[in-house]
Enzyme design. Sequence first.
Site, PDB file in Angstrom:
ATOM      1  N   CYS A   1       0.850  -1.195   0.000  1.00  0.00           N
ATOM      2  CA  CYS A   1       0.000   0.000   0.000  1.00  0.00           C
ATOM      3  C   CYS A   1       0.891   1.252   0.000  1.00  0.00           C
ATOM      4  O   CYS A   1       1.851   1.331   0.773  1.00  0.00           O
ATOM      5  CB  CYS A   1      -0.892   0.016   1.235  1.00  0.00           C
ATOM      6  SG  CYS A   1      -1.859   1.538   1.348  1.00  0.00           S
TER       7      CYS A   1
ATOM      8  N   GLU B   1       3.447  -5.987   8.510  1.00  0.00           N
ATOM      9  CA  GLU B   1       3.809  -4.589   8.206  1.00  0.00           C
ATOM     10  C   GLU B   1       4.999  -4.142   9.052  1.00  0.00           C
ATOM     11  O   GLU B   1       5.898  -3.435   8.571  1.00  0.00           O
ATOM     12  CB  GLU B   1       2.614  -3.663   8.449  1.00  0.00           C
ATOM     13  CG  GLU B   1       2.925  -2.228   8.040  1.00  0.00           C
ATOM     14  CD  GLU B   1       1.828  -1.235   8.381  1.00  0.00           C
ATOM     15  OE1 GLU B   1       0.635  -1.590   8.308  1.00  0.00           O
ATOM     16  OE2 GLU B   1       2.177  -0.096   8.746  1.00  0.00           O
TER      17      GLU B   1
HETATM   18  S1  SF4 Z   1      -5.473  -0.156   5.949  1.00  0.00           S
HETATM   19 FE1  SF4 Z   1      -3.440  -0.649   5.129  1.00  0.00          FE
HETATM   20  S2  SF4 Z   1      -3.849  -1.096   2.984  1.00  0.00           S
HETATM   21 FE2  SF4 Z   1      -5.617   0.034   3.729  1.00  0.00          FE
HETATM   22  S3  SF4 Z   1      -5.177   2.202   3.243  1.00  0.00           S
HETATM   23 FE3  SF4 Z   1      -4.512   1.775   5.336  1.00  0.00          FE
HETATM   24  S4  SF4 Z   1      -2.336   1.319   5.093  1.00  0.00           S
HETATM   25 FE4  SF4 Z   1      -3.269   1.068   3.097  1.00  0.00          FE
END
Ligand code: SF4
Length: 322
Positions: A105, A135
């Site tokens: 992301c 993460e």
């Molecule tokens: S929950 Fe994780 S994947 Fe979704 S926008 Fe937030 S950082 Fe990105």
Amino acid sequence: MPPRAKPPLDILLCAPRGFCAGVVRAIDAVERALTIHGAPVYVRHEIVHNKYVVESLMRKGAIFVEELDEIADPGRPVIFSAHGVPKAVPADAAGRGMFAIDATCPLVTKVHREAEIHHKRGRHVILVGHAGHPEVVGTMGQLPDGAITLVEALDDVERLAPADPGNLAFVTQTTLSVDDTRGIVEALKARFPGIVAPHKEDICYATTNRQEAVKRVAPHVDAVLVVGSPNSSNSQRLREVAERAGCPFARLVNGAAEIDWSEFETVRRIGVTAGASAPEVLVEEIIDAFAARFEVRVDTVTTSSEDVFFPLPRELRGEAAE
Ligand code: SF4
């Protein structure tokens, strides 16, 4: 005998809920890779933490692995999940001559870049997050060993003993509890007044907005149901936020099949939300399952609207993909 009337039940649907832009992008990346390159496409780690999503992609030809050396055919594309990966992983893939597509992301990548910049400027980095979460593993793996210290709770802040307390910075996992993190950050700033903070909050918009909606609903219902997988950090946080906001009866379920109906016999108002990796179809199934047992009335409680969109990874866009 006339059929017994169903008991009434008000369902308050939290909005926003469910898929965030990073999850949509990651799932689209796997689907697009399958369309362009055919099956199989390998995915390192669950692309997003949701069993339903993973099983749907497996049926389409995705093969999920935990490590690159599990990939039987290194000639096939491999996709890195939305949670991000340590730097050693793309380097390893390149060394093996693999075609890697990074679906991390962009909001996680932002945290990676922040950590790198701090390190380049000679600051020791404190990462606020949960040990073992992919993460966190990915973010810690952006820097050499020892350059990042993980802080999980307030106690950890007291135990910190940095070599140069005047030269620190912090970053956070994107899916933490907004309220818990505020406490930890305040403690960090109190102990290390010069610590450098992110320019813009690292907890992402989707985590923040979903927690806000649950906080609004939780004090007004008898129960909160969070749709999501137990290994989904942001889903777990939604359950905790509901409890702390005044609804001690909060449950996290993968889907309708996991609901223990005996717990809901006396419930007359329920809040429903979904973690950022949980598809809306699972929420719909849950509403249908309640409607089969109760006379339901559904209202949506909206605390913010979202229009965030992330383009696909470069390798899957237009001409590059051809
Ligand atoms: S929950 Fe994780 S994947 Fe979704 S926008 Fe937030 S950082 Fe990105």
